[in-house]
Enzyme design. Structure first.
Site, mmCIF file in Angstrom:
data_model
loop_
_atom_site.group_PDB
_atom_site.id
_atom_site.type_symbol
_atom_site.label_atom_id
_atom_site.label_comp_id
_atom_site.label_asym_id
_atom_site.label_seq_id
_atom_site.Cartn_x
_atom_site.Cartn_y
_atom_site.Cartn_z
ATOM 1 N N ASP A 52 35.380 54.639 -31.127
ATOM 2 C CA ASP A 52 36.044 53.618 -31.943
ATOM 3 C C ASP A 52 37.180 52.984 -31.141
ATOM 4 O O ASP A 52 38.260 53.559 -31.026
ATOM 5 C CB ASP A 52 36.565 54.255 -33.226
ATOM 6 C CG ASP A 52 37.306 53.262 -34.117
ATOM 7 O OD1 ASP A 52 37.298 52.055 -33.804
ATOM 8 O OD2 ASP A 52 37.906 53.701 -35.117
ATOM 9 N N GLU A 130 53.155 58.776 -3.729
ATOM 10 C CA GLU A 130 54.068 59.914 -3.611
ATOM 11 C C GLU A 130 54.626 60.178 -5.009
ATOM 12 O O GLU A 130 55.553 59.511 -5.445
ATOM 13 C CB GLU A 130 55.193 59.614 -2.618
ATOM 14 C CG GLU A 130 54.698 59.284 -1.214
ATOM 15 C CD GLU A 130 55.810 58.816 -0.295
ATOM 16 O OE1 GLU A 130 56.991 59.149 -0.577
ATOM 17 O OE2 GLU A 130 55.518 58.113 0.691
ATOM 18 N N GLU A 132 56.502 62.001 -7.949
ATOM 19 C CA GLU A 132 57.611 62.909 -8.249
ATOM 20 C C GLU A 132 57.613 63.257 -9.734
ATOM 21 O O GLU A 132 57.182 62.458 -10.570
ATOM 22 C CB GLU A 132 58.940 62.265 -7.860
ATOM 23 C CG GLU A 132 59.064 61.995 -6.363
ATOM 24 C CD GLU A 132 60.299 61.202 -5.990
ATOM 25 O OE1 GLU A 132 60.656 61.197 -4.800
ATOM 26 O OE2 GLU A 132 60.912 60.580 -6.892
ATOM 27 N N GLU A 187 62.362 68.146 -4.502
ATOM 28 C CA GLU A 187 63.000 66.848 -4.274
ATOM 29 C C GLU A 187 64.526 66.957 -4.366
ATOM 30 O O GLU A 187 65.076 68.056 -4.454
ATOM 31 C CB GLU A 187 62.454 65.806 -5.269
ATOM 32 C CG GLU A 187 61.413 64.866 -4.671
ATOM 33 C CD GLU A 187 61.987 63.981 -3.565
ATOM 34 O OE1 GLU A 187 63.223 63.765 -3.544
ATOM 35 O OE2 GLU A 187 61.214 63.522 -2.723
ATOM 36 N N GLU A 194 57.930 67.058 -5.665
ATOM 37 C CA GLU A 194 56.987 66.045 -5.190
ATOM 38 C C GLU A 194 55.783 66.729 -4.563
ATOM 39 O O GLU A 194 55.930 67.701 -3.816
ATOM 40 C CB GLU A 194 57.639 65.121 -4.158
ATOM 41 C CG GLU A 194 56.699 64.053 -3.610
ATOM 42 C CD GLU A 194 57.367 63.109 -2.620
ATOM 43 O OE1 GLU A 194 56.748 62.795 -1.590
ATOM 44 O OE2 GLU A 194 58.524 62.699 -2.882
ATOM 45 N N HIS A 243 56.486 56.196 -4.960
ATOM 46 C CA HIS A 243 56.367 55.311 -3.804
ATOM 47 C C HIS A 243 54.887 55.105 -3.509
ATOM 48 O O HIS A 243 54.103 56.065 -3.486
ATOM 49 C CB HIS A 243 57.070 55.911 -2.587
ATOM 50 C CG HIS A 243 58.544 56.082 -2.769
ATOM 51 N ND1 HIS A 243 59.320 56.760 -1.867
ATOM 52 C CD2 HIS A 243 59.382 55.676 -3.749
ATOM 53 C CE1 HIS A 243 60.576 56.750 -2.274
ATOM 54 N NE2 HIS A 243 60.628 56.113 -3.419
ATOM 55 N N ARG A 316 65.374 52.503 4.536
ATOM 56 C CA ARG A 316 64.853 52.952 3.244
ATOM 57 C C ARG A 316 65.562 52.325 2.044
ATOM 58 O O ARG A 316 65.178 52.608 0.907
ATOM 59 C CB ARG A 316 64.948 54.482 3.136
ATOM 60 C CG ARG A 316 63.984 55.223 4.054
ATOM 61 C CD ARG A 316 64.187 56.721 3.973
ATOM 62 N NE ARG A 316 63.295 57.419 4.898
ATOM 63 C CZ ARG A 316 62.097 57.899 4.577
ATOM 64 N NH1 ARG A 316 61.653 57.759 3.344
ATOM 65 N NH2 ARG A 316 61.361 58.522 5.470
ATOM 66 N N GLU A 333 55.128 50.513 2.339
ATOM 67 C CA GLU A 333 55.537 51.442 1.283
ATOM 68 C C GLU A 333 56.357 50.667 0.259
ATOM 69 O O GLU A 333 57.470 50.221 0.546
ATOM 70 C CB GLU A 333 56.367 52.591 1.854
ATOM 71 C CG GLU A 333 56.828 53.571 0.785
ATOM 72 C CD GLU A 333 57.841 54.578 1.316
ATOM 73 O OE1 GLU A 333 57.605 55.780 1.146
ATOM 74 O OE2 GLU A 333 58.860 54.151 1.897
ATOM 75 N N ARG A 335 58.569 50.857 -2.875
ATOM 76 C CA ARG A 335 59.378 51.988 -3.319
ATOM 77 C C ARG A 335 59.818 51.923 -4.782
ATOM 78 O O ARG A 335 60.405 52.870 -5.298
ATOM 79 C CB ARG A 335 60.614 52.100 -2.422
ATOM 80 C CG ARG A 335 60.254 52.402 -0.972
ATOM 81 C CD ARG A 335 61.467 52.350 -0.051
ATOM 82 N NE ARG A 335 62.509 53.294 -0.419
ATOM 83 C CZ ARG A 335 62.489 54.592 -0.116
ATOM 84 N NH1 ARG A 335 61.462 55.101 0.548
ATOM 85 N NH2 ARG A 335 63.487 55.374 -0.473
#
Length: 444
Positions: A52, A130, A132, A187, A194, A243, A316, A333, A335
């Site tokens: 349904d 990645e 977490e 982490e 992670e 990430h 970063r 990457e 983030r």
């Protein structure tokens, strides 16, 4: 692993599988399932199992409720945590209409559509997430708290890292289901963990993210813990991100399309244009990569999560970075995504934005090597560095005004997603929160 119908039927018989869960995902990313007994396996594999659709978030109205589950045979797996007698298996399914057409409100089908667009341009997308999460204690009634049982930090070991045993069992369970675990560690925040698994194509990665989240929660519960993928469960410490490492594979050339040893930073024009497309569309993508009210409690300065729309080959602090590896491992990457995202919609949005950058040869702004969190507003303005949305409401406005997002998802997903998320925002907006009581109850 690839299977035929006949092989799955035989596996069910040989392994004494009693139930098969036909799994699918609703529009906001919640995993659902219809369970059938082993006697119905051939019916299920013939795409004849119905459910349904009017009962599922973002699907259809009651007068259009019949939906069919089309299992992806390659997703067959037996749950290793179930009893050895009377085992339980699963198949991940696409949703189809009664006339045999892919249902336009199925998130998995939405991702498949963008994957086809990439293939038409000669590319396939590889993704490595990645993920977490936090592990919290339960109260005396078995309800989750926000109390963690460790004081560990980044890469700490037992006995400080009290979640190590649960994390180990999660990894072993995932490996028994075909995952290749690349790394597992504590982490930055207390109780935060992670686990990274090997990249795969976009569709399989989206499947794997949902499977990963299910396994983490189940194994954590066996350890008397609650696992949460809520982006920011505790104020004042780091939140949980997802990430997302992405690279395009050039199908004709048979190589990573982002790699160019002779290019600036060792990356290709295709990679630059992909980054350009992401940066151009990031504010409208955020409603999908960061889809909850709580997501924007994570995206604030001071806790490592990105806030500013910029990129760097090494730094970063921006939204996008290029990890150091080159050759077949060259990748971008992103983030900002967090694990509350519907992985099918999030990857579809990112791929669509990157493809727009490639098709239109969108050049990204100049790379930023400085720490963005230490730059003044004037410095960021001079470099043309914008901000991610600050609230879900702001992100939804950007999403709603995006022609690319509407084209990516189609009218059904686009409108139903907005409807579901505005409902969430309006509920939050109308609620009186503890912070307000603490600030105002005695003052006024």
């Amino acid at each position: 692993m690839s299977y035929t119908k006949e092989q799955i039927v035989q596996l069910v018989k040989d392994n004494d599988v009693k139930f098969i869960r036909l799994q699918f995902t609703d529009i906001v990313g919640t995993l659902k399932n219809v369970a059938v007994t082993a006697s119905q396996i051939e019916k299920a594999l013939s795409n004849k199992c119905m459910f349904d659709g009017s009962s599922i978030e973002g699907f259809v109205r009651i007068e259009e409720s019949d939906m069919y589950l089309y299992p992806d045979l390659d997703t067959f797996t037996i749950f290793p945590w179930r009893p050895q007698e009377g085992k339980v298996a699963r198949l991940i399914c696409d949703i189809y209409t009664p006339d045999g057409k892919p249902f336009e409100g199925c998130p998995r089908n939405a991702l498949k559509k963008v994957i086809k667009s990439a293939a038409d341009l000669g590319f396939s997308l590889n993704v490595g997430p990645e993920c977490e999460f936090f592990l919290f204690l339960l109260d005396d009634n078995g309800n989750p708290t926000t109390i963690t049982h460790d004081d560990a930090g980044y890469f700490d070991l037992a006995p400080v890292d009290m979640g190590e045993n649960a994390r180990r069992d999660i990894c072993l369970t995932l490996e028994s289901m075909g995952f290749e675990i690349e790394a597992s560690h504590h982490e930055v925040a207390q109780g935060q963990h992670e686990i990274d698994f090997k990249y795969s194509d976009a569709l399989r990665t989206a499947d794997n993210i949902n499977t990963f989240k299910m396994v983490v929660k189940i194994i954590a519960k066996k350890h008397g813990l609650h696992a949460t993928f809520m982006p920011k469960p505790i104020a004042g410490i780091n939140g949980s991100g997802m990430h997302t490492n992405m690279s395009l594979f050039d199908i004709k050339a048979g190589k990573n399309a982002f790699d160019d040893p002779n290019g600036e930073y060792g990356i290709s024009e295709t990679a630059f244009h992909y980054i350009g497309g992401l940066i151009k569309n990031m504010r409208s993508i955020a409603a999908v990569t960061n889809p909850t009210v709580n997501s924007y409690k994570r995206l604030v300065p001071g806790y490592e999560a990105p806030v500013y729309i910029a990129w760097s080959p090494r730094n970063r602090s921006p939204l996008i970075r290029i990890p150091a590896a080159r050759g077949s491992s060259t990748r971008t990457e992103l983030r900002c995504p967090d694990p509350s995202a519907n992985p099918y919609l999030a990857l579809a949005a990112c791929l669509s934005a990157g493809l727009e950058g490639i098709k239109n040869k969108i050049k990204p702004p100049k790379a930023v090597d400085q720490n963005l969190f230490k730059m003044s507003a004037e410095q960021k303005k001079a470099l043309g560095i914008g901000d991610l949305p600050g609230t879900l409401n702001e992100a939804l406005t950007e999403f709603q005004n995006s022609a690319l997002m509407k084209a990516t998802f189609g009218t059904h997903v686009f409108e139903r997603y907005l409807e579901a998320k505005y409902k969430e925002w309006n509920s939050y907006k109308a609620t009186v929160h503890q912070w307000e009581l603490d600030q105002y109850l005695s003052l006024y």
